[in-house]
Write a protein that holds these residues in place. Sequence first.
Motif, PDB file in Angstrom:
ATOM      1  N   THR A   9      31.160  23.271 -18.178  1.00  0.00           N
ATOM      2  CA  THR A   9      32.007  22.170 -19.099  1.00  0.00           C
ATOM      3  C   THR A   9      32.594  23.173 -19.869  1.00  0.00           C
ATOM      4  O   THR A   9      33.611  23.042 -20.632  1.00  0.00           O
ATOM      5  CB  THR A   9      30.960  21.476 -19.639  1.00  0.00           C
ATOM      6  OG1 THR A   9      30.314  20.082 -18.773  1.00  0.00           O
ATOM      7  CG2 THR A   9      31.523  20.622 -20.785  1.00  0.00           C
TER       8      THR A   9
ATOM      9  N   GLY B 177      37.694  30.097 -19.809  1.00  0.00           N
ATOM     10  CA  GLY B 177      38.579  28.754 -19.663  1.00  0.00           C
ATOM     11  C   GLY B 177      39.935  28.949 -20.702  1.00  0.00           C
ATOM     12  O   GLY B 177      40.871  28.570 -20.385  1.00  0.00           O
TER      13      GLY B 177
ATOM     14  N   THR C 103      33.916  26.077 -19.280  1.00  0.00           N
ATOM     15  CA  THR C 103      35.342  26.373 -18.771  1.00  0.00           C
ATOM     16  C   THR C 103      36.353  25.296 -18.816  1.00  0.00           C
ATOM     17  O   THR C 103      37.615  25.621 -19.334  1.00  0.00           O
ATOM     18  CB  THR C 103      35.112  26.795 -17.366  1.00  0.00           C
ATOM     19  OG1 THR C 103      34.325  27.669 -17.199  1.00  0.00           O
ATOM     20  CG2 THR C 103      36.448  27.407 -16.760  1.00  0.00           C
ATOM     21  N   THR C 104      35.920  24.006 -18.923  1.00  0.00           N
ATOM     22  CA  THR C 104      36.960  23.016 -18.841  1.00  0.00           C
ATOM     23  C   THR C 104      37.425  22.656 -20.069  1.00  0.00           C
ATOM     24  O   THR C 104      38.519  22.546 -20.387  1.00  0.00           O
ATOM     25  CB  THR C 104      36.035  21.605 -18.212  1.00  0.00           C
ATOM     26  OG1 THR C 104      35.382  21.804 -16.976  1.00  0.00           O
ATOM     27  CG2 THR C 104      36.998  20.311 -18.268  1.00  0.00           C
TER      28      THR C 104
ATOM     29  N   GLY D 122      43.972  21.816 -14.401  1.00  0.00           N
ATOM     30  CA  GLY D 122      42.719  22.758 -14.627  1.00  0.00           C
ATOM     31  C   GLY D 122      41.833  21.751 -14.877  1.00  0.00           C
ATOM     32  O   GLY D 122      40.529  22.022 -14.488  1.00  0.00           O
ATOM     33  N   LEU D 123      41.783  20.977 -15.757  1.00  0.00           N
ATOM     34  CA  LEU D 123      40.620  19.715 -15.727  1.00  0.00           C
ATOM     35  C   LEU D 123      40.135  19.148 -14.483  1.00  0.00           C
ATOM     36  O   LEU D 123      39.159  19.198 -14.216  1.00  0.00           O
ATOM     37  CB  LEU D 123      41.225  18.850 -16.925  1.00  0.00           C
ATOM     38  CG  LEU D 123      40.156  17.562 -17.317  1.00  0.00           C
ATOM     39  CD1 LEU D 123      38.844  18.469 -18.054  1.00  0.00           C
ATOM     40  CD2 LEU D 123      40.749  16.901 -18.131  1.00  0.00           C
TER      41      LEU D 123
ATOM     42  N   PHE E  80      35.545  29.454  -9.682  1.00  0.00           N
ATOM     43  CA  PHE E  80      34.915  28.232  -9.786  1.00  0.00           C
ATOM     44  C   PHE E  80      33.876  28.179  -8.484  1.00  0.00           C
ATOM     45  O   PHE E  80      32.819  27.680  -8.568  1.00  0.00           O
ATOM     46  CB  PHE E  80      35.721  27.065  -9.493  1.00  0.00           C
ATOM     47  CG  PHE E  80      36.497  26.966 -10.966  1.00  0.00           C
ATOM     48  CD1 PHE E  80      35.900  27.502 -12.095  1.00  0.00           C
ATOM     49  CD2 PHE E  80      37.498  26.081 -10.885  1.00  0.00           C
ATOM     50  CE1 PHE E  80      36.707  27.262 -13.265  1.00  0.00           C
ATOM     51  CE2 PHE E  80      38.083  25.770 -12.141  1.00  0.00           C
ATOM     52  CZ  PHE E  80      37.803  26.235 -13.325  1.00  0.00           C
TER      53      PHE E  80
ATOM     54  N   LEU F 121      41.330  22.977 -21.297  1.00  0.00           N
ATOM     55  CA  LEU F 121      41.966  21.723 -21.847  1.00  0.00           C
ATOM     56  C   LEU F 121      42.301  22.136 -23.277  1.00  0.00           C
ATOM     57  O   LEU F 121      43.490  22.004 -23.806  1.00  0.00           O
ATOM     58  CB  LEU F 121      40.979  20.563 -21.785  1.00  0.00           C
ATOM     59  CG  LEU F 121      41.561  19.390 -22.388  1.00  0.00           C
ATOM     60  CD1 LEU F 121      42.663  18.962 -21.217  1.00  0.00           C
ATOM     61  CD2 LEU F 121      40.455  18.413 -22.312  1.00  0.00           C
TER      62      LEU F 121
ATOM     63  N   ALA G 233      38.335  21.842 -12.647  1.00  0.00           N
ATOM     64  CA  ALA G 233      37.113  22.092 -12.982  1.00  0.00           C
ATOM     65  C   ALA G 233      36.227  21.055 -13.019  1.00  0.00           C
ATOM     66  O   ALA G 233      34.796  21.137 -13.003  1.00  0.00           O
ATOM     67  CB  ALA G 233      37.189  22.605 -14.537  1.00  0.00           C
ATOM     68  N   ALA G 234      36.480  19.755 -13.472  1.00  0.00           N
ATOM     69  CA  ALA G 234      35.681  18.642 -13.405  1.00  0.00           C
ATOM     70  C   ALA G 234      35.520  17.814 -12.304  1.00  0.00           C
ATOM     71  O   ALA G 234      34.703  16.939 -12.084  1.00  0.00           O
ATOM     72  CB  ALA G 234      36.085  17.624 -14.383  1.00  0.00           C
TER      73      ALA G 234
END
Length: 485
Positions: free
Chosen positions: A336, A397, A338-339, A153-154, A313, A343, A157-158
Amino acid sequence: MTTSASKSGALTAPGSSMVWPLALAQFIASFAATNMNVAISAIAEDLNTTVFGLQTAITLFTLTMASLMIPGSKLSDILGRKACFMGGLIVYGIGALLAALAPGLGLMILGYSVLEGVGSALMIPPIYILVTVWFSDLKTRAKYFGLVSGAGGLGAAAGPLIGGVVTTAISWRASFLLQVIVVGVIIVLARKIIDPPREGARPSFDVLGAVLSAVGLFFVVLGILQSRTYGWLGAREDFTIGNTVVIPKGGISPVWLFVGIGALFLLWFFLHIRSVERAGRDPLLHLRMFGNRVANLGLGTQTVQWLVMQGSFFVISVYLQEVRGFNAIETGLMLTPTTVGILGASLAAERFAKRHPQRWLVVAGFLLTTLGMGLLLALVREDSGIFSFVPGLLIMGIGLGTMLTSSVNIVQSSFPDSDQGEISGLSRSVSNLGSSLGTALAGSVLVAAALPGGQSFALALGTLAAFSVVGLILAFLLPGRTAKV
């Protein structure tokens, strides 16, 4: 670093040190699926090609990975999980290096679309197989699935943020070189991975089954992706092959032509594996993989989760750039919350699993995700401040991070170790299918609903929220507690 045997004879891993390379591999594969989007214009200009050509490369990466996930998973049973994982990393790293050095679109497609896609299909299934066979306890599995799912997921998202920063500060080529470096680090870390021996005879590889499943999934995913151009019902424009108009504008969307072809190949695939099973030989995928109600519901929630996550996203990123005028870095920074939510919830997976049944974690995840999307729809306007995004993105998130781990745990834990290769490939395939469907669905709604301001984006996000409710219904149908195997 060695494994030890418990009283029941099950192998257990010594700790998290062997899981980190698996989590990094899942991170880099998810990163590759999203970071390209923010660098399309720069790459197209540098390679003297078109944005459409780069979008084709991204599509082919998705198609390659999705269509080969089940055959790649079967190879992990034949060649060994560690061997398949390491081989996938090497293929992926070579592909990333070729993409970084590409002078034109052809080598970019070979490196990124083909080799990175093949590498992903080889290395991703062993990640989930190894975690399952290392940790027999459901709560411990939840902890490490949380680490792996959180990394995935990170990465998703990132990806836009990291890709935007690297492309802006250095070059888009540096983004691929970064992947090469990370893959090299993973290979070094993965040398000490212990692959527990497989019980029973090594299966044979079902070549025809692999071809039929790959071709079927290829056409299904390709059809879904065509919806962004042609729509779901009536074709928005002529569908041509060469200079021949196959479906005129206003006719049935070619989406269903491709999906229909894929469905026929998948039907042929199911008939084939039934015939192979009856003959007493090893099929690519046993039919019993589809006979477990708990696993089927878990696969359904997985599909919806990835549909909602990737679709959201996409919608939010395009909204921030098209309506709010944000650049790639600003867009990544806006995601960020959501990230952080994904996490944080993923890292708390073991604690959650100790206190609550897996079913309720999936239910809670869908509830939070739907609530977060509702807050975005309620608070965000064309002229609203940036903090209006934070509550919805953060809660969404947390919801996604809570349920991604639990759904994987439910599916993988529904089968014994001997079936982990097959269920892992099937699980990753439906996740890829959900991701493709999410972005395609969101994109087609944005194109079809040419409404003023951000209304078309609100409609697209509302559509995805409706799918989140469907996932919630599936979650309620799961049994209260998942049986251990």
